[in-house]
Design a protein around this motif. Structure first.
Motif, PDB file in Angstrom:
ATOM      1  N   ILE A   1       0.824  -1.308   0.122  1.00 43.43           N
ATOM      2  CA  ILE A   1       0.119   0.040   0.010  1.00 43.43           C
ATOM      3  C   ILE A   1       0.896   1.313   0.083  1.00 43.43           C
ATOM      4  CG2 ILE A   1      -1.670   1.031   1.452  1.00 43.43           C
ATOM      5  CD1 ILE A   1      -2.680  -1.274   0.081  1.00 43.43           C
ATOM      6  N   GLU A   2       2.137   1.260   0.835  1.00 44.60           N
ATOM      7  CA  GLU A   2       2.871   2.685   0.951  1.00 44.60           C
ATOM      8  C   GLU A   2       3.610   2.653  -0.436  1.00 44.60           C
ATOM      9  OE1 GLU A   2       4.964   1.999   4.514  1.00 44.60           O
ATOM     10  OE2 GLU A   2       3.253   2.749   5.863  1.00 44.60           O
ATOM     11  N   GLU A   3       3.772   1.589  -1.119  1.00 42.33           N
ATOM     12  CA  GLU A   3       4.772   1.463  -2.487  1.00 42.33           C
ATOM     13  C   GLU A   3       3.951   0.841  -3.552  1.00 42.33           C
ATOM     14  OE1 GLU A   3       8.730   0.518  -2.039  1.00 42.33           O
ATOM     15  OE2 GLU A   3       8.969   1.414   0.133  1.00 42.33           O
ATOM     16  N   PRO A   4       2.884   1.595  -3.852  1.00 38.86           N
ATOM     17  CA  PRO A   4       2.101   0.784  -4.754  1.00 38.86           C
ATOM     18  C   PRO A   4       2.733   0.260  -6.106  1.00 38.86           C
ATOM     19  CG  PRO A   4       1.466   3.249  -4.890  1.00 38.86           C
ATOM     20  CD  PRO A   4       2.387   3.027  -3.557  1.00 38.86           C
ATOM     21  N   ASP A   5       3.915   0.834  -6.454  1.00 34.42           N
ATOM     22  CA  ASP A   5       4.758   0.568  -7.739  1.00 34.42           C
ATOM     23  C   ASP A   5       5.020  -0.801  -7.436  1.00 34.42           C
ATOM     24  OD1 ASP A   5       4.167   3.097  -8.679  1.00 34.42           O
ATOM     25  OD2 ASP A   5       6.368   3.733  -8.054  1.00 34.42           O
ATOM     26  N   VAL A   6       5.266  -1.402  -6.416  1.00 28.35           N
ATOM     27  CA  VAL A   6       5.763  -2.891  -5.972  1.00 28.35           C
ATOM     28  C   VAL A   6       4.440  -3.735  -6.430  1.00 28.35           C
ATOM     29  CG1 VAL A   6       6.398  -4.326  -4.574  1.00 28.35           C
ATOM     30  CG2 VAL A   6       7.320  -1.983  -4.472  1.00 28.35           C
ATOM     31  N   MET A   7       3.297  -3.266  -6.036  1.00 28.42           N
ATOM     32  CA  MET A   7       2.133  -3.938  -6.190  1.00 28.42           C
ATOM     33  C   MET A   7       2.107  -4.199  -7.755  1.00 28.42           C
ATOM     34  SD  MET A   7      -1.819  -2.973  -5.390  1.00 28.42           S
ATOM     35  CE  MET A   7      -1.389  -2.253  -3.811  1.00 28.42           C
ATOM     36  N   ILE A   8       2.093  -3.059  -8.472  1.00 26.25           N
ATOM     37  CA  ILE A   8       2.047  -3.174 -10.279  1.00 26.25           C
ATOM     38  C   ILE A   8       2.975  -4.390 -10.507  1.00 26.25           C
ATOM     39  CG2 ILE A   8       2.401  -1.918 -12.265  1.00 26.25           C
ATOM     40  CD1 ILE A   8       1.325   0.771 -10.543  1.00 26.25           C
ATOM     41  N   MET A   9       4.255  -4.343 -10.028  1.00 25.41           N
ATOM     42  CA  MET A   9       5.154  -5.292 -10.553  1.00 25.41           C
ATOM     43  C   MET A   9       4.513  -6.540 -10.109  1.00 25.41           C
ATOM     44  SD  MET A   9       8.916  -3.832  -9.884  1.00 25.41           S
ATOM     45  CE  MET A   9       8.715  -3.973  -7.935  1.00 25.41           C
ATOM     46  N   ASN A  10       3.846  -6.978  -9.208  1.00 25.91           N
ATOM     47  CA  ASN A  10       3.362  -8.109  -8.644  1.00 25.91           C
ATOM     48  C   ASN A  10       1.982  -8.736  -9.544  1.00 25.91           C
ATOM     49  OD1 ASN A  10       5.141  -9.464  -6.310  1.00 25.91           O
ATOM     50  ND2 ASN A  10       5.318  -7.167  -6.249  1.00 25.91           N
ATOM     51  N   LEU A  11       1.398  -7.587 -10.132  1.00 26.38           N
ATOM     52  CA  LEU A  11       0.116  -8.015 -10.986  1.00 26.38           C
ATOM     53  C   LEU A  11       0.380  -9.103 -12.095  1.00 26.38           C
ATOM     54  CD1 LEU A  11      -1.438  -4.262 -11.459  1.00 26.38           C
ATOM     55  CD2 LEU A  11      -1.846  -6.199  -9.545  1.00 26.38           C
ATOM     56  N   ARG A  12      -0.613 -10.202 -11.991  1.00 26.52           N
ATOM     57  CA  ARG A  12      -0.614 -11.053 -13.050  1.00 26.52           C
ATOM     58  C   ARG A  12      -1.324 -10.732 -14.117  1.00 26.52           C
ATOM     59  NH1 ARG A  12      -0.954 -16.689  -9.681  1.00 26.52           N
ATOM     60  NH2 ARG A  12       0.854 -16.266  -8.355  1.00 26.52           N
TER      61      ARG A  12
END
Length: 543
Positions: free
Chosen positions: A532-543
Motif C-alpha cells: 500500500i505504501e509503495e504501490p509501484d511494487v504492487m504493479i510489479m506483482n500484478l498477473r
C-alpha cells in the motif's frame, strides 16, 4: 374357496385371461370394480358384455418439488411471496416463489411443466430445505378437455370435498385391469378454502379486504423489513412501483393517510380517548420494555457470530501511510475520466468503472500477501478425520469477502479468484456486488466460498476496530478511516519540523490463534503495508 384366498389383483387377472380365452363361449361374470364385492365365478352364465380397455392411460403424475439447498449450511428460509397459485399453469423454469434466507433473497423456479396443485406454505412461513414446498401435476399427452379437468372449478351446489371426493372418484373412474387396483384414485383439487372445503356462491362483486397468505405484496427485503419495524401489514399497502411493487414512498403515504384517518375519527367518549392515547413519558415512571423478534438477517448474524466467537482471536493493529497510493489513485481516476476520443482509451479496460476507491488496491494487496503466507487462506477441518484430529485445508483461490452495510443489514459478498483479477476488474466486481446488495438481490453464489474477509468500517467512521473472524476462515482485516496527520521529522540540529500532511489509515487484523501465531500475522500484515505504501511494487506483482 381358492378364489377367496388369493389377492384381488390375481383374481382379476385370472378372470381377464379366462374371458380372452373363452370369448366365444360361456364365461365368468363381468369384472367388478375395486369397491364392489366379487361374486363367485360361474361357468354357466354367458358373458353379457365386453369391457373396452384404453390403449394407454393419461400421463398424469403429481410431483412434489423439493426446496433445494441454497448453500452456506442454510436449513430453512422464509417464503416472501408466491408467483403462482393452485390451478396455475407453469412452464419449466417459471418463477414459483421468492424466499428469504439468512443472507439474501432467492427466486425459486419450476423444474417441471404442468399445473400447480398445492402450496405447502403460506407467505411469511418458514420452509425447510429438502422438503416439498409445492406440488405440480406434470402434463403428458393431455387433451384440452383433460387439462380443464386437472383444476376443476367447483359449482355452488358442490358438496364439501371431504364428504364427496372419494365416492365421486370411485363411481366415475373405470377400472383398468392392467392397473393395480390397490392404487388409490387421485383426488381432484377443489379450489376455495383449504380447510373446510367450503365454496363461495357467485354473486355481485363487493368491496372486500385483500386476500392474505397466498401472495405477499411485491417489495424489496429492505421495504419488507421497514414494514416489520413499523408493524404494518404490507398487504394493506397499494404499491405504485413496477408490477405493483411497494416502495418506501408508499409506506410513508400509508402511514400519513392512516394517521389522518385516526385523527378524523371521532371518539365515543373522553374515557375511550384517554385509553387509546399512549402514556406520556415520565422520568419517574417505571421502565418499559418492548419485545420484537429478530429479522432474518439478524437471526443469521446471531447464529454465525455465536459460532465465530468460539474461535480464539488475537488482534494485531498496524498503521499504513496512504500518501503514494492516494497520488496514484488520483492519476488513474484522471485517466478514467478522459473522453472516449482520447488515445489513452485504446488501452483502457472496458469494465465501465468511472472512479477508483482505495478498496480495490487493498483487496489486491491482501491477495498478493496470501501468495507468500497461504496459511491465512486455509481453514481448519476437524470433521473429516475419524480420530477427530484437526487438519489444515489449503485453498488455491483467493476468494476475498467484503463486508457491506446494506438496508437489510450486514452482508459479506465474495470476490472470487482475486489473484486472476486486475485492479480495474476488482473495482467492477465490487460495484456489481454493491448494487445487488442494496437491491437485496445477492444470490447464494455471491455469498459463498469466502476464504478471508476485508471489512471497510472506515467508510462509515471509526479509526480502530476488532473484527470477528468468519466461520471457516482464519483471518479478517478491518480498515479504519483515512486521516490526515502532520508529517514531523527531526532535523540535524535536533529540532522538529513539520514537512507537511500525510494520509494515515489503521489496519486491524484478527487471526485464529489456534493455528496462526503473532509473528506470521505481523509478517503478512507487513507485506500488505509495504504494497500500500509503495504501490509501484504492487504493479510489479500484478498477473
Amino acid at each position: 374357496m381358492f378364489l377367496r384366498r388369493v389377492p384381488r389383483t390375481a383374481r382379476l387377472q385370472w378372470h381377464l385371461a379366462r374371458c380372452i380365452n373363452q370369448a366365444s363361449l360361456a364365461c365368468g361374470p363381468p369384472i367388478a370394480s375395486s369397491r364392489q364385492p366379487l361374486p363367485e365365478p360361474s361357468t354357466h352364465a354367458p358373458f353379457p358384455s365386453t369391457r373396452c380397455f384404453h390403449a394407454s392411460t393419461t400421463l398424469r403424475a403429481v410431483k412434489p418439488v423439493l426446496l433445494a439447498d441454497i448453500g452456506e449450511g442454510i436449513v430453512e428460509c422464509e417464503i416472501i411471496q408466491w408467483f403462482v397459485e393452485p390451478g396455475a399453469r407453469v412452464e419449466e423454469f417459471s418463477k414459483l416463489c421468492e424466499v428469504q434466507s439468512d443472507k439474501a433473497s432467492v427466486e425459486i423456479t419450476s423444474r417441471f411443466e404442468g399445473v400447480v396443485k398445492r402450496l405447502y406454505y403460506e407467505a411469511g412461513e418458514m420452509a425447510r430445505v429438502g422438503k416439498p414446498f409445492v406440488d405440480i401435476d406434470i402434463l403428458g399427452h393431455v387433451s384440452q378437455e383433460d387439462l380443464q379437468k386437472l383444476t376443476p372449478i367447483p359449482s355452488p351446489t358442490q358438496t364439501p370435498a371431504h364428504e364427496s371426493t372419494a365416492d365421486s372418484a370411485s363411481e366415475a373412474a373405470p377400472v383398468d385391469p392392467r392397473r393395480p387396483v390397490t392404487e388409490a384414485p387421485q383426488k381432484p383439487v377443489v379450489l376455495g378454502s383449504a380447510t373446510d372445503g367450503a365454496v363461495e356462491t357467485p354473486g355481485p362483486v363487493s368491496a372486500s379486504p385483500k386476500p392474505k397468505g397466498r401472495h405477499a405484496a411485491l417489495a424489496t427485503p429492505a421495504v419488507r423489513h421497514l414494514c416489520k419495524e413499523l408493524k404494518i401489514d404490507i398487504l394493506e399497502i397499494d404499491g405504485t412501483g413496477r408490477d405493483g411493487r411497494v416502495l418506501k414512498e408508499d409506506i410513508q403515504k400509508f402511514i400519513k393517510a392512516k394517521g389522518n384517518g385516526a385523527a378524523a375519527q371521532p371518539t365515543q367518549s373522553g374515557a375511550s380517548a384517554d385509553a387509546a392515547r399512549p402514556p406520556p413519558p415520565s422520568s419517574t415512571g417505571a421502565q418499559l420494555e418492548t419485545r420484537q423478534p429478530l429479522t432474518k438477517m439478524q437471526e443469521g448474524m446471531f447464529k454465525s457470530m455465536t459460532r465465530s466467537l468460539s474461535i480464539p482471536h488475537f488482534l494485531y493493529a498496524d498503521e499504513v501511510d496512504f500518501a503514494d497510493l492516494s497520488t496514484l489513485r488520483s492519476r488513474l481516476n484522471k485517466v478514467l475520466a478522459t473522453p472516449p476520443s482520447s488515445p489513452v482509451q485504446s488501452v483502457r479496460n472496458t469494465e465501465g468503472v468511472s472512479k477508483l476507491s482505495f478498496l480495490p488496491f487493498i483487496v489486491k494487496a491482501v491477495s498478493i500477501a496470501l501468495q507468500q503466507y497461504p496459511i491465512l487462506n486455509a481453514r481448519v477441518d476437524v470433521s473429516s478425520d475419524p480420530a477427530g484430529k484437526p487438519q489444515l485445508v489449503y485453498r488455491t483461490q483467493h476468494n476475498i469477502g467484503v463486508a457491506m452495510d446494506t438496508p437489510s443489514g450486514l452482508l459479506v459478498p465474495v470476490v472470487k479468484d482475486v489473484g486472476a483479477h486486475s485492479i480495474l476488474t476488482i473495482a467492477a466486481e465490487l460495484a456489481r456486488l454493491q448494487g445487488l446488495a442494496v437491491a437485496g438481490k445477492l444470490g447464494p453464489q455471491d455469498l459463498s466460498g469466502g476464504t478471508i474477509t476485508v471489512s471497510n468500517i472506515g467508510s462509515i467512521g471509526g479509526t480502530y476496530c476488532s473484527p470477528v473472524i468468519v466461520e471457516g476462515q482464519l483471518a479478517i482485516l478491518g480498515i479504519g478511516r483515512v486521516r490526515e496527520l502532520p508529517d514531523v521529522t527531526q532535523q540535524s540540529d535536533g529540532e522538529w519540523k513539520i514537512k507537511g500532511m500525510r494520509k494515515v489509515c489503521n489496519f486491524s487484523w484478527s487471526a485464529d490463534h489456534r493455528v496462526v501465531d503473532g509473528a506470521t500475522m505481523a509478517r503478512a500484515a507487513g507485506v500488505v503495508r509495504a504494497l500500500i505504501e509503495e504501490p509501484d511494487v504492487m504493479i510489479m506483482n500484478l498477473r
